[in-house]
Scaffold this active site. Structure first.
Site, short mmCIF file in Angstrom:
data_model
loop_
_atom_site.label_atom_id
_atom_site.label_comp_id
_atom_site.label_asym_id
_atom_site.label_seq_id
_atom_site.Cartn_x
_atom_site.Cartn_y
_atom_site.Cartn_z
N CYS A 193 -44.01 62.26 -13.45
CA CYS A 193 -44.06 60.74 -12.79
C CYS A 193 -42.49 60.17 -13.29
O CYS A 193 -41.96 60.46 -12.71
CB CYS A 193 -45.60 60.66 -13.74
SG CYS A 193 -46.24 59.02 -13.18
N HIS A 194 -43.16 59.53 -13.88
CA HIS A 194 -41.48 58.50 -14.87
C HIS A 194 -41.04 59.09 -15.84
O HIS A 194 -40.30 59.16 -16.62
CB HIS A 194 -42.02 57.37 -15.46
CG HIS A 194 -43.10 55.98 -14.65
ND1 HIS A 194 -43.88 56.26 -13.97
CD2 HIS A 194 -42.37 54.91 -14.30
CE1 HIS A 194 -44.34 55.63 -13.17
NE2 HIS A 194 -43.31 54.91 -13.42
#
Length: 191
Positions: A113-114
């Protein structure tokens, strides 16, 4: 896949704002495969988890401070996401150095994800084929990565994934990739 990671120690580098499911599900997959996981952070005590970045989602106990550990202590590294978590980590020189050292060691590193923002700050994205949450992709490109929109991508010793929707494929892949890491030397007992 039970036991394929027996004896392997995996660092999970996270800070306040970590997306709960992105730490919890990979951790469970790794432990189910026999790994010993250790939450490493920039603060002691507990870190605050989030659900969809917005809602409180409890805490995780911190096992070690990043400034007191070494790449030599672990066979693999997991970098979960959440927008706040990697942003806090990238502001801490010891965390940035730990990520850089891990990638440069050749040991397996996985991020979702991030989480790949950590690769930008550690200057290890250049020339790598990576994926991430859509809003991180421009940063990865600007840091010299080839960015793709795929469920899970492995380039050398780095495995990346896009979002919690990809967790089943991500968890399966990281168990496979972490199993390729050299087995640690026998070191009597252990928790």
């Amino acid at each position: 896949m039970a036991g394929v990671l027996k004896g392997r120690r995996v660092a999970i580098l996270a800070a306040d704002g970590v997306e709960r499911v992105e730490l919890e599900r990979p951790r469970q997959a790794l432990e189910d495969a026999g790994a010993r996981t250790v939450v490493v952070s920039i603060t002691s005590g507990e870190i605050l988890a989030r659900d969809h970045d917005l809602e409180d989602a409890g805490t995780f106990a911190v096992d070690q401070l990043v400034g007191s550990v070494s790449v030599d202590d672990y066979e693999a590294l997991l970098l979960p996401g959440g927008t706040v978590n990697p942003d806090k980590l990238r502001m801490e020189p010891a965390a940035v150095q730990f990520v850089r050292d891990f990638v440069q060691s050749g040991k397996p590193v996985a991020s979702i994800c991030h989480g790949p923002w950590n690769f930008v700050e550690a200057d290890v994205a250049r020339g790598r084929r990576l994926t991430s949450w859509p809003s991180v992709r421009t940063d990865l490109r600007n840091a010299g990565a080839e960015v793709v929109d795929e469920q899970v991508v492995t380039d050398g010793n780095i495995t990346t994934s896009r979002s919690p929707d990809d967790l089943p494929a991500f968890c399966e892949r990281i168990v496979q990739e972490f199993a390729r890491a050299p087995q640690p030397a026998a070191a009597g007992g252990g928790a």
